[in-house]
Design an enzyme around this catalytic site. Structure first.
Site, mmCIF file in Angstrom:
data_model
loop_
_atom_site.group_PDB
_atom_site.id
_atom_site.type_symbol
_atom_site.label_atom_id
_atom_site.label_comp_id
_atom_site.label_asym_id
_atom_site.label_seq_id
_atom_site.Cartn_x
_atom_site.Cartn_y
_atom_site.Cartn_z
ATOM 1 N N GLY A 147 38.274 40.440 65.131
ATOM 2 C CA GLY A 147 38.855 39.107 64.932
ATOM 3 C C GLY A 147 37.765 38.052 64.978
ATOM 4 C CB ALA B 201 21.059 32.173 67.947
ATOM 5 N NE ARG C 168 41.328 43.077 62.929
ATOM 6 C CZ ARG C 168 41.137 42.629 64.153
ATOM 7 N NH1 ARG C 168 40.498 43.348 65.032
ATOM 8 N NH2 ARG C 168 41.589 41.450 64.518
ATOM 9 C CG ASP D 260 37.046 46.919 74.057
ATOM 10 O OD1 ASP D 260 36.206 46.807 74.965
ATOM 11 O OD2 ASP D 260 37.831 47.872 73.933
ATOM 12 C CB SER E 216 32.968 45.004 67.226
ATOM 13 O OG SER E 216 34.011 44.399 66.507
ATOM 14 C CB THR F 138 36.811 38.459 71.220
ATOM 15 O OG1 THR F 138 38.241 38.399 71.345
ATOM 16 C CG2 THR F 138 36.256 38.862 72.577
ATOM 17 C CG ASP G 55 41.756 38.094 72.869
ATOM 18 O OD1 ASP G 55 42.439 37.067 72.685
ATOM 19 O OD2 ASP G 55 41.815 39.096 72.133
ATOM 20 C CG ASP H 182 39.429 41.156 75.402
ATOM 21 O OD1 ASP H 182 38.367 40.749 74.892
ATOM 22 O OD2 ASP H 182 40.293 41.766 74.742
ATOM 23 N NE ARG I 192 46.265 43.128 70.392
ATOM 24 C CZ ARG I 192 45.564 42.543 69.428
ATOM 25 N NH1 ARG I 192 46.158 41.734 68.592
ATOM 26 N NH2 ARG I 192 44.272 42.771 69.292
ATOM 27 N N GLY J 11 48.401 22.212 83.444
ATOM 28 C CA GLY J 11 49.402 21.910 84.461
ATOM 29 C C GLY J 11 50.751 22.569 84.201
ATOM 30 C CB ALA J 12 51.715 25.721 82.546
ATOM 31 C CD GLU J 13 55.842 22.409 85.188
ATOM 32 O OE1 GLU J 13 55.736 22.674 83.965
ATOM 33 O OE2 GLU J 13 55.391 21.371 85.702
ATOM 34 N NE ARG K 127 60.349 19.324 93.454
ATOM 35 C CZ ARG K 127 59.989 20.483 92.917
ATOM 36 N NH1 ARG K 127 60.564 21.604 93.313
ATOM 37 N NH2 ARG K 127 59.045 20.543 92.001
ATOM 38 C CG HIS L 191 46.140 33.567 63.086
ATOM 39 N ND1 HIS L 191 47.346 34.208 63.244
ATOM 40 C CD2 HIS L 191 45.193 34.527 63.001
ATOM 41 C CE1 HIS L 191 47.138 35.504 63.231
ATOM 42 N NE2 HIS L 191 45.846 35.726 63.087
ATOM 43 C CG MET L 192 47.079 26.732 66.499
ATOM 44 S SD MET L 192 47.266 25.194 67.357
ATOM 45 C CE MET L 192 47.838 24.067 66.228
HETATM 46 P P1 ATP Z 1 39.123 41.594 68.686
HETATM 47 O O1 ATP Z 1 38.978 41.684 70.169
HETATM 48 O O2 ATP Z 1 38.981 40.221 68.197
HETATM 49 O O3 ATP Z 1 40.298 42.345 68.137
HETATM 50 P P2 ATP Z 1 37.503 43.890 68.081
HETATM 51 O O4 ATP Z 1 36.049 44.043 67.844
HETATM 52 O O5 ATP Z 1 38.052 44.567 69.295
HETATM 53 O O6 ATP Z 1 37.805 42.338 68.072
HETATM 54 P P3 ATP Z 1 38.782 45.838 66.372
HETATM 55 O O7 ATP Z 1 39.593 45.654 65.133
HETATM 56 O O8 ATP Z 1 39.356 46.578 67.501
HETATM 57 O O9 ATP Z 1 38.292 44.376 66.787
HETATM 58 O O10 ATP Z 1 37.426 46.587 65.963
HETATM 59 C C1 ATP Z 1 36.613 46.113 64.908
HETATM 60 C C2 ATP Z 1 36.076 47.255 64.096
HETATM 61 O O11 ATP Z 1 35.267 48.090 64.928
HETATM 62 C C3 ATP Z 1 37.129 48.198 63.534
HETATM 63 O O12 ATP Z 1 37.702 47.702 62.337
HETATM 64 C C4 ATP Z 1 36.307 49.441 63.278
HETATM 65 O O13 ATP Z 1 35.578 49.302 62.076
HETATM 66 C C5 ATP Z 1 35.306 49.433 64.436
HETATM 67 N N1 ATP Z 1 35.744 50.347 65.506
HETATM 68 C C6 ATP Z 1 36.755 50.178 66.376
HETATM 69 N N2 ATP Z 1 36.894 51.231 67.210
HETATM 70 C C7 ATP Z 1 35.921 52.122 66.842
HETATM 71 C C8 ATP Z 1 35.521 53.422 67.311
HETATM 72 N N3 ATP Z 1 36.153 54.044 68.309
HETATM 73 N N4 ATP Z 1 34.475 54.024 66.691
HETATM 74 C C9 ATP Z 1 33.823 53.431 65.666
HETATM 75 N N5 ATP Z 1 34.152 52.209 65.184
HETATM 76 C C10 ATP Z 1 35.177 51.557 65.753
#
Ligand code: ATP
Length: 319
Positions: free
Chosen positions: A11, A22, A72, A103, A105, A125, A127, A129, A171, A185-187, A211, A249-250
């Site tokens: 993403g 850079a 993807r 992750d 990627s 990303t 997220d 995460d 997610r 400031g969400a409840e 209240r 997506h915004m």
């Molecule tokens: P986001 O967190 O924004 O979703 P992401 O990097 O986790 O980003 P993914 O769609 O999960 O996004 O992965 C991006 C690309 O990485 C996939 O389209 C695929 O090409 C490659 N990829 C994902 N998992 C693997 C894997 N286990 N082995 C090799 N390539 C992978």
């Protein structure tokens, strides 16, 4: 190392352009040739690889999205498909690769590193995460986008005495929901890492109304449930005027914030530094405001966790 390449994957996130800029500029400064791989791993396989000039990354630092584009490419999990990408890089004499993404990627990057291309990951990303870094590139911009939306929603919510449910991205990770809920400031904040009973939330809203509270804002991460589902469930317990806002997506777009641009620039520069020192199989990050490096193996052996202290605080502040 004389030639390296850079790609963005998964993403898109605001600040990816600043990271690529850079990488390109730092490499050129040190007389390393840089190639841009367009459309992520897909472009690696289809040989969509182009030499970058100093000007290629000009006027990009302030732009959202990724000018290298992302795609993807599920086929990349197949070793034979990856080999095509490796061959394409080798044909151009490229020894090192910087992957900006999430992750998934990183998993592709880890494989490439094992298969002979010296690879460094940069966390891009919204997220937040990814292990091995306190912040991912794009998180701060997305956070600010959500806060701006919550502030606007708050104006209209209090004018009409309504309960607003704001659905945000996340997610599996609740960082965007937690941080934006705290800052806005969400409840109530609903995150995938914690279960909250809808009845409890309804009781809290009811007590607020008694209240004299004029409005309530609930931030829900998409991984918990949709905003609409949350609204439906609330209706079972309480009779309030509820409105749903799905930010969608915004949250991914927009010019990167100052923090994201600086983070992206620091991480991009550091990624090249590691390649120059022949250090690979690592993801760069920021920890306690210091540049850090973590092996892909360590990144995958830990699970991302929510800041529990902050989560507790958000509950304490929203009484
Ligand atoms: P986001 O967190 O924004 O979703 P992401 O990097 O986790 O980003 P993914 O769609 O999960 O996004 O992965 C991006 C690309 O990485 C996939 O389209 C695929 O090409 C490659 N990829 C994902 N998992 C693997 C894997 N286990 N082995 C090799 N390539 C992978």
């Amino acid at each position: 190392m004389k030639k390296i390449a850079v790609l963005t994957s998964g993403g898109d996130a605001p600040g990816m352009n600043a990271a690529v800029r850079a990488v390109v500029r730092k490499a050129m400064y040190h007389d390393i040739e840089v190639y841009g791989v367009y459309q992520g791993y897909q472009g690696l396989v289809t040989n969509n690889i182009h030499k970058m000039a100093r000007g290629t990354v000009g006027d990009k630092i302030q732009r959202g999205g990724t000018f290298l584009q992302s795609a993807r490419c599920p086929e990349f999990k197949d070793p034979e498909v990856r080999q095509k990408g490796i061959d394409n890089l080798k044909q151009l004499g490229i020894e090192g690769l910087v992957v900006v993404g999430g992750d998934g990627s990183y998993r592709g990057a880890q494989r490439l590193n094992e298969e002979g291309i010296k690879t460094i990951g940069i966390p891009g990303t919204i997220d937040n995460d990814i292990n091995g870094t306190d912040f991912t590139i794009g998180f701060d911009t997305a956070l600010n986008t959500i806060i701006e939306a919550i502030d606007k929603i708050r104006d209209t919510a209090s004018s009409h005495e309504r309960t607003f449910i704001v659905e945000v991205m996340g997610r599996d990770a609740g960082d965007l929901a937690l941080w934006s809920g705290l800052a806005g400031g969400a409840e109530t904040v609903l995150v995938p890492e914690h279960k909250k009973e809808i009845k409890e939330i309804a009781d809290k809203i009811q007590q607020g109304i008694e209240r004299g509270k004029k409005h309530s804002i609930i931030v829900v991460a998409e991984g918990v449930m949709s905003g609409h589902e949350c609204g439906e469930q609330l209706k079972k317990y309480i009779n309030v005027d509820t409105r749903i806002s799905v930010l969608g997506h915004m949250q991914r777009g927009g010019s990167p914030s100052g923090l994201d641009r600086v983070l992206a620039s620091r991480l991009g520069g550091y990624a090249v530094e590691l390649l120059m020192n022949d250090e690979t199989g690592l993801a760069v990050g920021i920890q306690n405001n210091k540049l850090s490096k973590t092996s892909f193996d360590d990144i995958f052996s830990a699970t991302h966790t929510l800041d529990e202290q902050m989560y507790a605080l958000s509950n304490e502040l929203s009484i």
